[in-house]
Design a protein around this motif. Structure first.
Motif, PDB file in Angstrom:
ATOM      1  N   PHE A 187       0.829  -1.204   0.000  1.00  6.62           N
ATOM      2  CA  PHE A 187       0.000   0.000   0.000  1.00  6.62           C
ATOM      3  C   PHE A 187       0.865   1.256   0.000  1.00  6.62           C
ATOM      4  CE2 PHE A 187      -2.564   3.235   2.313  1.00  6.62           C
ATOM      5  CZ  PHE A 187      -3.563   3.384   1.366  1.00  6.62           C
ATOM      6  N   ASP A 188       0.627   2.131  -0.992  1.00  7.85           N
ATOM      7  CA  ASP A 188       1.305   3.421  -1.116  1.00  7.85           C
ATOM      8  C   ASP A 188       0.464   4.472  -0.402  1.00  7.85           C
ATOM      9  OD1 ASP A 188       2.563   5.784  -1.864  1.00  7.85           O
ATOM     10  OD2 ASP A 188       2.792   5.201  -3.963  1.00  7.85           O
ATOM     11  N   VAL A 189       0.994   5.037   0.682  1.00 10.36           N
ATOM     12  CA  VAL A 189       0.207   6.016   1.447  1.00 10.36           C
ATOM     13  C   VAL A 189       0.021   7.306   0.671  1.00 10.36           C
ATOM     14  CG1 VAL A 189       0.954   5.034   3.629  1.00 10.36           C
ATOM     15  CG2 VAL A 189       2.205   6.967   2.682  1.00 10.36           C
ATOM     16  N   GLY A 190       0.929   7.607  -0.288  1.00  5.74           N
ATOM     17  CA  GLY A 190       0.796   8.804  -1.100  1.00  5.74           C
ATOM     18  C   GLY A 190       0.709  10.052  -0.249  1.00  5.74           C
ATOM     19  N   ALA A 191       0.025  11.056  -0.773  1.00  7.96           N
ATOM     20  CA  ALA A 191      -0.222  12.286  -0.005  1.00  7.96           C
ATOM     21  C   ALA A 191      -1.555  12.113   0.700  1.00  7.96           C
ATOM     22  CB  ALA A 191      -0.220  13.499  -0.929  1.00  7.96           C
ATOM     23  N   GLY A 192      -1.577  11.183   1.647  1.00  9.75           N
ATOM     24  CA  GLY A 192      -2.843  10.781   2.256  1.00  9.75           C
ATOM     25  C   GLY A 192      -3.373  11.685   3.329  1.00  9.75           C
ATOM     26  N   GLY A 193      -2.633  12.749   3.678  1.00  9.97           N
ATOM     27  CA  GLY A 193      -3.100  13.616   4.740  1.00  9.97           C
ATOM     28  C   GLY A 193      -2.952  12.953   6.095  1.00  9.97           C
ATOM     29  N   GLY A 194      -3.903  13.235   6.997  1.00  8.40           N
ATOM     30  CA  GLY A 194      -3.818  12.707   8.352  1.00  8.40           C
ATOM     31  C   GLY A 194      -4.131  11.232   8.468  1.00  8.40           C
ATOM     32  N   SER A 195      -4.933  10.713   7.563  1.00  9.81           N
ATOM     33  CA  SER A 195      -5.234   9.276   7.567  1.00  9.81           C
ATOM     34  C   SER A 195      -5.606   8.837   6.165  1.00  9.81           C
ATOM     35  CB  SER A 195      -6.370   8.954   8.546  1.00  9.81           C
ATOM     36  OG  SER A 195      -7.588   9.523   8.099  1.00  9.81           O
ATOM     37  N   VAL A 196      -5.423   7.558   5.899  1.00  9.73           N
ATOM     38  CA  VAL A 196      -5.714   7.022   4.572  1.00  9.73           C
ATOM     39  C   VAL A 196      -6.148   5.573   4.721  1.00  9.73           C
ATOM     40  CG1 VAL A 196      -3.285   6.417   4.222  1.00  9.73           C
ATOM     41  CG2 VAL A 196      -4.797   6.706   2.248  1.00  9.73           C
ATOM     42  N   ASP A 197      -7.155   5.178   3.949  1.00  8.44           N
ATOM     43  CA  ASP A 197      -7.673   3.812   3.982  1.00  8.44           C
ATOM     44  C   ASP A 197      -7.166   3.019   2.791  1.00  8.44           C
ATOM     45  OD1 ASP A 197      -9.072   4.496   6.233  1.00  8.44           O
ATOM     46  OD2 ASP A 197     -11.029   4.593   5.253  1.00  8.44           O
ATOM     47  N   THR A 198      -6.877   1.765   3.040  1.00  9.30           N
ATOM     48  CA  THR A 198      -6.558   0.856   1.944  1.00  9.30           C
ATOM     49  C   THR A 198      -7.840   0.536   1.181  1.00  9.30           C
ATOM     50  OG1 THR A 198      -6.977  -1.181   3.183  1.00  9.30           O
ATOM     51  CG2 THR A 198      -4.775  -0.210   3.379  1.00  9.30           C
ATOM     52  N   ALA A 199      -7.712  -0.187   0.082  1.00 13.14           N
ATOM     53  CA  ALA A 199      -8.894  -0.790  -0.534  1.00 13.14           C
ATOM     54  C   ALA A 199      -9.450  -1.824   0.438  1.00 13.14           C
ATOM     55  CB  ALA A 199      -8.512  -1.457  -1.851  1.00 13.14           C
ATOM     56  N   THR A 200     -10.687  -2.246   0.208  1.00 10.07           N
ATOM     57  CA  THR A 200     -11.274  -3.285   1.048  1.00 10.07           C
ATOM     58  C   THR A 200     -10.404  -4.533   0.983  1.00 10.07           C
ATOM     59  OG1 THR A 200     -13.504  -2.437   0.695  1.00 10.07           O
ATOM     60  CG2 THR A 200     -13.302  -4.717   1.430  1.00 10.07           C
ATOM     61  N   ILE A 201      -9.905  -4.975   2.140  1.00  9.46           N
ATOM     62  CA  ILE A 201      -8.976  -6.102   2.177  1.00  9.46           C
ATOM     63  C   ILE A 201      -9.496  -7.238   3.048  1.00  9.46           C
ATOM     64  CG2 ILE A 201      -7.657  -5.065   4.091  1.00  9.46           C
ATOM     65  CD1 ILE A 201      -5.130  -6.300   2.872  1.00  9.46           C
ATOM     66  N   ILE A 202     -10.360  -6.936   4.013  1.00 11.49           N
ATOM     67  CA  ILE A 202     -10.891  -7.960   4.906  1.00 11.49           C
ATOM     68  C   ILE A 202     -12.243  -8.436   4.368  1.00 11.49           C
ATOM     69  CG2 ILE A 202     -11.621  -8.511   7.249  1.00 11.49           C
ATOM     70  CD1 ILE A 202      -9.775  -6.275   8.222  1.00 11.49           C
ATOM     71  N   PRO A 203     -12.388  -9.711   3.999  1.00 11.23           N
ATOM     72  CA  PRO A 203     -13.658 -10.210   3.472  1.00 11.23           C
ATOM     73  C   PRO A 203     -14.712 -10.303   4.578  1.00 11.23           C
ATOM     74  CG  PRO A 203     -11.820 -11.672   2.920  1.00 11.23           C
ATOM     75  CD  PRO A 203     -11.344 -10.743   3.967  1.00 11.23           C
TER      76      PRO A 203
ATOM     77  N   GLY B 292       0.383  13.146  14.689  1.00  2.27           N
ATOM     78  CA  GLY B 292       1.060  14.436  14.820  1.00  2.27           C
ATOM     79  C   GLY B 292       1.288  15.169  13.520  1.00  2.27           C
ATOM     80  N   GLY B 293       0.751  14.652  12.415  1.00  3.66           N
ATOM     81  CA  GLY B 293       0.958  15.326  11.149  1.00  3.66           C
ATOM     82  C   GLY B 293       0.226  14.638  10.022  1.00  3.66           C
ATOM     83  N   SER B 294       0.880  14.521   8.859  1.00  2.00           N
ATOM     84  CA  SER B 294       0.231  13.913   7.692  1.00  2.00           C
ATOM     85  C   SER B 294       1.260  13.155   6.865  1.00  2.00           C
ATOM     86  CB  SER B 294      -0.445  14.994   6.842  1.00  2.00           C
ATOM     87  OG  SER B 294       0.505  15.949   6.409  1.00  2.00           O
ATOM     88  N   PHE B 295       0.735  12.225   6.058  1.00  2.00           N
ATOM     89  CA  PHE B 295       1.573  11.454   5.148  1.00  2.00           C
ATOM     90  C   PHE B 295       1.850  12.245   3.872  1.00  2.00           C
ATOM     91  CE2 PHE B 295      -0.973   8.017   7.246  1.00  2.00           C
ATOM     92  CZ  PHE B 295       0.071   7.330   7.846  1.00  2.00           C
TER      93      PHE B 295
END
Length: 238
Positions: free
Chosen positions: A131-147, A215-218
């Motif tokens: 998973f690439d966090v990219g410029a995700g800001g304070g939080s970022v979700d992965t794609a749906t991974i848990i069935p 404390g910040g962002s990605f």
């Protein structure tokens, strides 16, 4: 020619000439069936380039040299295809999916730990995601991974590319439980996490993992995440 009961291996006849031909044919079949692994179970026709000794699980509707061989193991030997019919209890490793299958007499079932007479089963599975966090800001979700209807025992991970941004560290969880699988996690390449919960957590609907920048962002970084879980298959109704 007489054959063995299970693997249909040819037997040497009394006073048979050129016995080595029959013996070699049986050894080739054993080589394909014992410690069984296949390259793939999704190809609908034989590959154009194939190495002697490679095997494939023939899917339904396959064509060309695999026509009418649905569900059999196709092994390429001496320039041609030979086919084995699986029996109940056979196990197989599928190379391109990195998954173990067990034949229940009708279907190949993934990662079975235990099963009942009517095919209710416990299955273990690990789903992995880079998973690439990219410029995700304070939080970022992965794609749906848990069935859905999965009992998750742990989520593990490793930072592949250093996580950047003005954050101090990061946490891993889900929406509503942002630290369930770890907090204060490292940013540098090679940092790892082992988020084991005290009790398995059952997810009745599909879920994504959430990475939170503390404390910040990605602004960048890649994390490899692995969800360790179990599934529970229903018994047949026949």
């Amino acid at each position: 020619m007489s054959e063995t009961a299970k693997l249909k291996l040819p037997l040497v006849a009394a006073a048979q000439a050129q016995k080595h031909v029959t013996v070699n044919e049986a050894l080739v079949a054993l080589d394909a069936a014992v410690q069984l692994n296949v390259e793939s179970r999704t190809l609908g026709s034989p590959p154009l380039v194939v190495v002697d000794g490679e095997s494939y699980l023939v899917p339904v509707g396959a064509v060309n040299a695999w026509d009418q061989q649905d569900g059999k193991i196709a092994s390429f030997v001496n320039g041609g295809w030979r086919f084995l019919t699986p029996d109940t209890g056979w196990q197989m490793w599928v190379e391109d999916e990195v998954v173990r299958l067990t034949f229940d007499g009708a279907d190949w079932v993934e990662n079975v730990l235990a099963t009942s007479a009517n095919k209710a089963a416990i299955r273990a599975e690990v789903i992995e995601l880079d998973f690439d966090v990219g410029a995700g800001g304070g939080s970022v979700d992965t794609a749906t991974i848990i069935p859905p209807n999965s009992s998750v025992f742990a989520v593990t991970g490793r930072v592949l590319t250093t996580i950047t941004g003005d954050l101090s560290d990061w946490s891993l969880g889900i929406d509503g439980a942002e630290t369930r699988y770890g907090s204060g996690l490292g940013l540098g390449s090679g940092s790892w996490l082992r988020g084991v919960t005290g009790h398995p957590v059952t997810y009745y609907t599909p879920a994504a993992l959430r990475l939170t920048a503390n404390g910040g962002s990605f602004t960048g970084g890649v994390v490899r995440l692995a969800v360790h879980m179990m599934h529970f298959d229903l018994p047949d109704g026949d």
